[in-house]
Design a protein around this motif. Structure first.
Motif, short mmCIF file in Angstrom:
data_model
loop_
_atom_site.label_atom_id
_atom_site.label_comp_id
_atom_site.label_asym_id
_atom_site.label_seq_id
_atom_site.Cartn_x
_atom_site.Cartn_y
_atom_site.Cartn_z
N LEU A 35 0.88 7.08 8.02
CA LEU A 35 1.70 6.12 8.75
C LEU A 35 1.44 6.17 10.25
O LEU A 35 1.45 5.14 10.93
CB LEU A 35 3.18 6.39 8.45
CG LEU A 35 4.16 5.26 8.80
CD1 LEU A 35 3.77 3.96 8.10
CD2 LEU A 35 5.59 5.66 8.44
N SER A 73 7.02 1.16 0.18
CA SER A 73 8.27 1.38 0.90
C SER A 73 8.51 0.24 1.88
O SER A 73 7.65 -0.07 2.72
CB SER A 73 8.22 2.71 1.67
OG SER A 73 9.31 2.83 2.56
N HIS A 84 -5.21 3.41 2.79
CA HIS A 84 -4.06 4.30 2.59
C HIS A 84 -4.02 5.40 3.66
O HIS A 84 -3.75 6.56 3.38
CB HIS A 84 -4.07 4.92 1.19
CG HIS A 84 -3.98 3.91 0.09
ND1 HIS A 84 -2.80 3.36 -0.32
CD2 HIS A 84 -4.95 3.32 -0.67
CE1 HIS A 84 -3.01 2.49 -1.30
NE2 HIS A 84 -4.32 2.45 -1.52
N ALA A 97 8.74 1.89 5.48
CA ALA A 97 7.45 2.07 6.16
C ALA A 97 6.90 0.72 6.63
O ALA A 97 6.36 0.62 7.75
CB ALA A 97 6.46 2.75 5.22
N THR A 128 0.81 -1.23 0.00
CA THR A 128 0.00 0.00 0.00
C THR A 128 0.85 1.27 0.00
O THR A 128 0.37 2.33 -0.41
CB THR A 128 -0.94 0.02 1.22
OG1 THR A 128 -0.17 -0.10 2.42
CG2 THR A 128 -1.94 -1.13 1.14
N THR A 129 2.10 1.19 0.47
CA THR A 129 2.95 2.39 0.53
C THR A 129 4.09 2.36 -0.47
O THR A 129 4.63 3.41 -0.81
CB THR A 129 3.54 2.57 1.94
OG1 THR A 129 4.42 1.47 2.24
CG2 THR A 129 2.44 2.65 2.99
#
Length: 385
Positions: free
Chosen positions: A75, A16, A72, A19, A13-14
């Protein structure tokens, strides 16, 4: 399934690994900090009283984390949901070991029971990553975490229903006042550092293997490679349980941990699937002896009334080491070359080995009965008119 499911979902979803590793790390840190207190409550009030509310909170928190990731959410929102998800992880492994300690008190089968528990644990490390990876890649990125929450709820409630094997709870008020934390035992603190290093292997392998298979365009191999690593762990656990050891457990721990640090130090140099699978198998084969020996030492170092707490300190240390490892390994994979995250298992095990070598004398057990006999129980005869 928990950590790897979070890593795969959040990375999807990110985009990264940093993350994803951070979200998994928050879960691990929360578990590491809260697990010993859950173990202490289980020692005082009974395992069932802790298990039932724990699995309910965990299921709700994991599903909330899943929904936020799919939406989404920022964080910080994922971190907020990750805290109760980790804090409420049911410590069934330590609870089972505490039950074995009561059932097999004074029996030579205790080492075999510890090995059996480690083998069943490692079976979940074989099946769990494979299942989580298959669900996240072939079904839906959220399927792994949803399945983990469902299995935890079902298994936790079934285990809580087994009341006949639950260790007895001391109802004496004076006994509760005299309760001392297992962490005050010097040997337990040495084992905590040792298990932190083991956690760094688990966390570093999870992130680094995922990044490696992604870099070669074969993400489905992630579960296979991690399963190979866990299979080595399980096989060596079977061998440890079958062998009647003559060497002292503290000596076995030092030798086994040295082998773990040596094999983990070569992971970063592997650049092919076959070499990485072979090294991962060797690393896994070195972990089970260290885990089993550490749990065996707890049986000798800690009084029965504090063993659940002691076991949760060790499992919490693994979770904390794993959390730190996924964070650091994720950052290394994002900022440096593919495979840089494998430096984390090397560094973690070498630091833990240095600590173990320096403080290994604290793992030597002393018979508590002698202290009692020389203390209150001793009376000097005197003449009486």
């Amino acid at each position: 399934m928990l950590t790897i499911s979070i890593v795969l979902l959040v990375q999807h979803t990110t985009g990264s690994y940093g993350a994803a590793g951070a979200a998994a790390a928050v879960t691990g840190v929360s578990m590491a900090l809260c697990a010993p207190y859950g173990g202490r409550l289980a020692d005082r009030y009974g395992q069932r009283a802790v298990l039932i509310p724990g699995v309910l909170v965990h299921t709700l928190s994991a599903l909330t984390l899943t929904a936020l990731a799919l939406a989404h959410a920022p964080l910080w929102a994922l971190f907020a949901a990750a805290v109760p998800t980790g804090a409420s992880v049911p410590q069934i492994g330590p609870m089972v070991r505490a039950r074995w300690g009561v059932t097999l008190k004074g029996s030579p089968l205790m080492t075999t029971a510890a090995a059996f528990e480690s083998v069943t644990d490692e079976l979940t490390f074989v099946v769990g990553p494979l299942l989580a990876t298959a669900l996240c890649t072939a079904v839906n990125p959220a399927a792994g975490l949803v399945t983990e929450a469902s299995l935890t709820l079902l298994g936790g409630l079934l285990f809580a229903a087994q009341k006949s094997t639950q260790p007895p709870v001391a109802h004496d008020r004076h006994a509760r006042v005299q309760h001392v934390s297992a962490l005050r035992v010097p040997g337990v603190r040495v084992l905590v550092v040792t298990f932190l290093g083991i956690g760094s292997v688990f966390g570093g392998m999870q992130v680094s293997l995922a990044a490696f298979t992604e870099s070669i365009g074969e993400p489905g191999l992630n579960g296979v490679l991690y399963g190979t690593f866990a299979a080595g762990n399980m096989l060596s656990g079977l061998v440890c349980g079958a062998v009647a050891w003559k060497a002292a457990p503290q000596h076995r721990l030092v030798l086994g941990y040295g082998a773990l640090a040596l094999t983990a130090s070569g992971l970063w140099a592997a650049h092919s699937v076959l070499v990485l699978a072979g090294l991962g198998l060797l690393v896994g084969m070195c972990i089970a002896p260290a885990l089993i020996t550490g749990y065996t030492l707890v049986e000798n170092l800690v009084p029965a009334g504090a063993r659940t707490e002691a076991f949760t300190w060790l499992t919490g240390a693994v979770a904390l080491g794993q959390a730190a490892a996924v964070t650091v390994a994720g950052q290394l994979e994002d900022r440096f070359w593919d495979g840089a995250g494998f430096l984390v298992p090397m560094g973690g095990t070498l630091l833990a080995l240095a600590t173990l070598l320096a403080l290994r004398s604290r793992l030597v057990t002393h018979p508590r009965s002698r202290t009692v006999a020389r203390g209150v129980g001793h009376r000097v005869p005197v003449t009486v008119d």
